[in-house]
Design a protein around this motif. Structure first.
Motif, PDB file in Angstrom:
ATOM      1  N   SER A 181       6.238  87.906 -13.497  1.00  0.00           N
ATOM      2  CA  SER A 181       7.186  88.467 -14.496  1.00  0.00           C
ATOM      3  C   SER A 181       8.286  89.309 -13.801  1.00  0.00           C
ATOM      4  N   ASN A 191       2.204  83.254 -17.164  1.00  0.00           N
ATOM      5  CA  ASN A 191       3.839  82.523 -17.120  1.00  0.00           C
ATOM      6  C   ASN A 191       4.128  82.347 -15.930  1.00  0.00           C
ATOM      7  N   ALA A 192       3.646  82.774 -14.806  1.00  0.00           N
ATOM      8  CA  ALA A 192       4.299  82.131 -13.445  1.00  0.00           C
ATOM      9  C   ALA A 192       4.043  80.793 -13.262  1.00  0.00           C
ATOM     10  N   LEU A 239      -0.573  89.883  -7.489  1.00  0.00           N
ATOM     11  CA  LEU A 239      -0.990  88.486  -7.725  1.00  0.00           C
ATOM     12  C   LEU A 239      -0.430  87.485  -7.150  1.00  0.00           C
ATOM     13  N   ASP A 240      -1.312  86.711  -6.282  1.00  0.00           N
ATOM     14  CA  ASP A 240      -0.818  85.401  -5.713  1.00  0.00           C
ATOM     15  C   ASP A 240      -1.700  84.403  -6.037  1.00  0.00           C
ATOM     16  N   VAL A 286       2.249  79.641 -20.785  1.00  0.00           N
ATOM     17  CA  VAL A 286       3.802  79.296 -20.786  1.00  0.00           C
ATOM     18  C   VAL A 286       3.806  77.766 -20.030  1.00  0.00           C
ATOM     19  N   SER A 287       4.142  76.924 -20.855  1.00  0.00           N
ATOM     20  CA  SER A 287       3.919  75.407 -20.318  1.00  0.00           C
ATOM     21  C   SER A 287       5.663  74.947 -20.232  1.00  0.00           C
ATOM     22  N   GLY A 303       9.510  85.916 -17.639  1.00  0.00           N
ATOM     23  CA  GLY A 303       8.380  86.569 -17.828  1.00  0.00           C
ATOM     24  C   GLY A 303       9.054  88.130 -17.930  1.00  0.00           C
TER      25      GLY A 303
HETATM   26  N1  LIG Z   1      13.053  77.824 -17.280  1.00  0.00           N
HETATM   27  C1  LIG Z   1      13.128  76.808 -17.803  1.00  0.00           C
HETATM   28  O1  LIG Z   1      13.637  76.056 -18.175  1.00  0.00           O
HETATM   29  C2  LIG Z   1      11.618  76.372 -17.807  1.00  0.00           C
HETATM   30  C3  LIG Z   1      11.147  74.951 -18.369  1.00  0.00           C
HETATM   31  C4  LIG Z   1      10.045  74.283 -18.505  1.00  0.00           C
HETATM   32  C5  LIG Z   1       8.876  75.442 -17.959  1.00  0.00           C
HETATM   33  N2  LIG Z   1       9.073  76.523 -17.747  1.00  0.00           N
HETATM   34  C6  LIG Z   1       7.884  77.295 -17.318  1.00  0.00           C
HETATM   35  O2  LIG Z   1       8.065  78.772 -17.718  1.00  0.00           O
HETATM   36  C7  LIG Z   1       7.658  79.669 -16.858  1.00  0.00           C
HETATM   37  C8  LIG Z   1       8.514  80.820 -16.527  1.00  0.00           C
HETATM   38  O3  LIG Z   1       9.640  79.986 -15.741  1.00  0.00           O
HETATM   39  P1  LIG Z   1      11.025  80.530 -15.414  1.00  0.00           P
HETATM   40  O4  LIG Z   1      12.033  79.877 -15.672  1.00  0.00           O
HETATM   41  O5  LIG Z   1      11.115  82.170 -15.955  1.00  0.00           O
HETATM   42  O6  LIG Z   1      10.578  80.702 -13.800  1.00  0.00           O
HETATM   43  P2  LIG Z   1      11.344  81.567 -12.696  1.00  0.00           P
HETATM   44  O7  LIG Z   1      12.316  82.430 -12.955  1.00  0.00           O
HETATM   45  O8  LIG Z   1      11.291  80.695 -11.445  1.00  0.00           O
HETATM   46  O9  LIG Z   1       9.844  82.373 -12.454  1.00  0.00           O
HETATM   47  C9  LIG Z   1       8.814  82.285 -11.874  1.00  0.00           C
HETATM   48  C10 LIG Z   1       7.885  83.410 -11.581  1.00  0.00           C
HETATM   49  O10 LIG Z   1       6.584  82.897 -11.158  1.00  0.00           O
HETATM   50  C11 LIG Z   1       6.459  83.607 -10.034  1.00  0.00           C
HETATM   51  N3  LIG Z   1       5.584  82.934  -9.196  1.00  0.00           N
HETATM   52  C12 LIG Z   1       5.744  81.762  -8.506  1.00  0.00           C
HETATM   53  N4  LIG Z   1       4.643  81.557  -7.471  1.00  0.00           N
HETATM   54  C13 LIG Z   1       3.697  82.329  -7.492  1.00  0.00           C
HETATM   55  C14 LIG Z   1       2.284  82.762  -7.053  1.00  0.00           C
HETATM   56  N5  LIG Z   1       1.883  81.988  -6.250  1.00  0.00           N
HETATM   57  N6  LIG Z   1       1.854  83.903  -7.365  1.00  0.00           N
HETATM   58  C15 LIG Z   1       2.491  84.513  -8.507  1.00  0.00           C
HETATM   59  N7  LIG Z   1       3.556  84.823  -9.151  1.00  0.00           N
HETATM   60  C16 LIG Z   1       4.242  83.513  -8.702  1.00  0.00           C
HETATM   61  C17 LIG Z   1       7.683  83.762  -9.301  1.00  0.00           C
HETATM   62  O11 LIG Z   1       7.699  84.744  -8.324  1.00  0.00           O
HETATM   63  P3  LIG Z   1       8.678  85.243  -7.193  1.00  0.00           P
HETATM   64  O12 LIG Z   1       9.943  85.562  -7.951  1.00  0.00           O
HETATM   65  O13 LIG Z   1       8.105  85.810  -6.201  1.00  0.00           O
HETATM   66  O14 LIG Z   1       9.124  83.659  -6.896  1.00  0.00           O
HETATM   67  C18 LIG Z   1       8.558  84.276 -10.769  1.00  0.00           C
HETATM   68  O15 LIG Z   1       8.072  85.553 -10.847  1.00  0.00           O
HETATM   69  C19 LIG Z   1       6.973  78.773 -15.560  1.00  0.00           C
HETATM   70  O16 LIG Z   1       5.641  78.651 -15.937  1.00  0.00           O
HETATM   71  C20 LIG Z   1       7.694  77.568 -15.795  1.00  0.00           C
HETATM   72  O17 LIG Z   1       7.095  76.563 -15.252  1.00  0.00           O
HETATM   73  C21 LIG Z   1      10.190  77.094 -17.174  1.00  0.00           C
END
Ligand SMILES: NC(=O)c1ccc[n+]([C@@H]2O[C@H](COP(=O)([O-])OP(=O)(O)OC[C@H]3O[C@@H](n4cnc5c(N)ncnc54)[C@H](OP(=O)(O)O)[C@@H]3O)[C@@H](O)[C@H]2O)c1
Length: 183
Positions: free
Chosen positions: A33, A116-117, A83-84, A170-171, A38
């Motif tokens: 987040s 959410n990650a 959290l990793d 979150v999917s 997030g």
């Molecule tokens: N945005 C979209 O259009 C979309 C579409 C479909 C699904 N989703 C889903 O919605 C959720 C949020 O998406 P978003 O667009 O907000 O993604 P985002 O901006 O890429 O953020 C993803 C977050 O997950 C964290 N993360 C990645 N690997 C991790 C790990 N190993 N341990 C802990 N945290 C980790 C990232 O940390 P870092 O900053 O350190 O990399 C970041 O804080 C995700 O599950 C994504 O699959 C999003």
């Protein structure tokens, strides 16, 4: 086809941030987040007085996001939780740290967990245990985190008026493209 259209062109929302009730006393964890969806979620939870844990893998990035959100929410501060999700051996430490922090912060329970990650990783990226990175982070890591938090989630549910807590995953609509995935 119906699914495809409704997910790509969703109707206007019937619900807005203003309708979030007061969340005083609610302890909420949001994974991944420090950015993206997030971070927006945390901003709203803080604005509605929840105690929020920003579970993130990079402390520096998380602290910058906490500072930014503090400015946006007239001084409300999320708490960093390391959290990793790509290394299952570290997730128990996250759960233990959360329990310690709730004692220091004198809050009780865990009312909401928002898983959410996520990461869109190339196919050759693997987790510390050798699983596909995308599946390992989104599915396996969150499954284990949720499992470890179940005792506190369950005991918290006993204390709420509805006897419920909530785990949100979150999917993506992408799963509609693979309806017959066989694990
Ligand atoms: N945005 C979209 O259009 C979309 C579409 C479909 C699904 N989703 C889903 O919605 C959720 C949020 O998406 P978003 O667009 O907000 O993604 P985002 O901006 O890429 O953020 C993803 C977050 O997950 C964290 N993360 C990645 N690997 C991790 C790990 N190993 N341990 C802990 N945290 C980790 C990232 O940390 P870092 O900053 O350190 O990399 C970041 O804080 C995700 O599950 C994504 O699959 C999003």
């Amino acid at each position: 086809m119906g699914h495809y259209i409704s997910h790509n062109l969703p109707p206007k929302p019937t619900w807005s941030f203003d309708q979030i009730p007061d969340l005083t006393g609610q302890v909420i964890i949001v994974t991944g987040s420090n950015t993206g969806i997030g971070k927006v979620v945390i901003e709203q939870l803080l604005k509605h007085n929840a105690k929020v844990y920003m579970a993130a893998r990079n402390q520096e990035k998380a602290e910058a996001a906490i500072k930014e959100l503090k400015e946006k929410t007239s001084g409300k501060e999320a708490i960093f939780l390391k959290l990793d999700l790509s290394d299952l051996t570290t997730i128990r430490l996250t759960m233990e740290e959360f329990l310690q922090l709730t004692i220091i912060q004198t809050q009780k329970g865990n009312h909401v967990l928002i898983n959410n990650a996520g990461v869109a990783a190339p196919i050759d990226h693997v987790t510390a245990q050798g699983f596909d990175m995308q599946f390992g982070v989104s599915t396996l890591g969150h499954f284990y985190l949720t499992k470890l938090l179940l005792p506190i989630l369950t005991s918290t549910a006993e204390t709420t008026p509805t006897k419920q807590v909530r785990v949100v995953h979150v999917s993506s609509y992408a799963h509609h493209f693979f309806p017959k995935l066989d694990f």
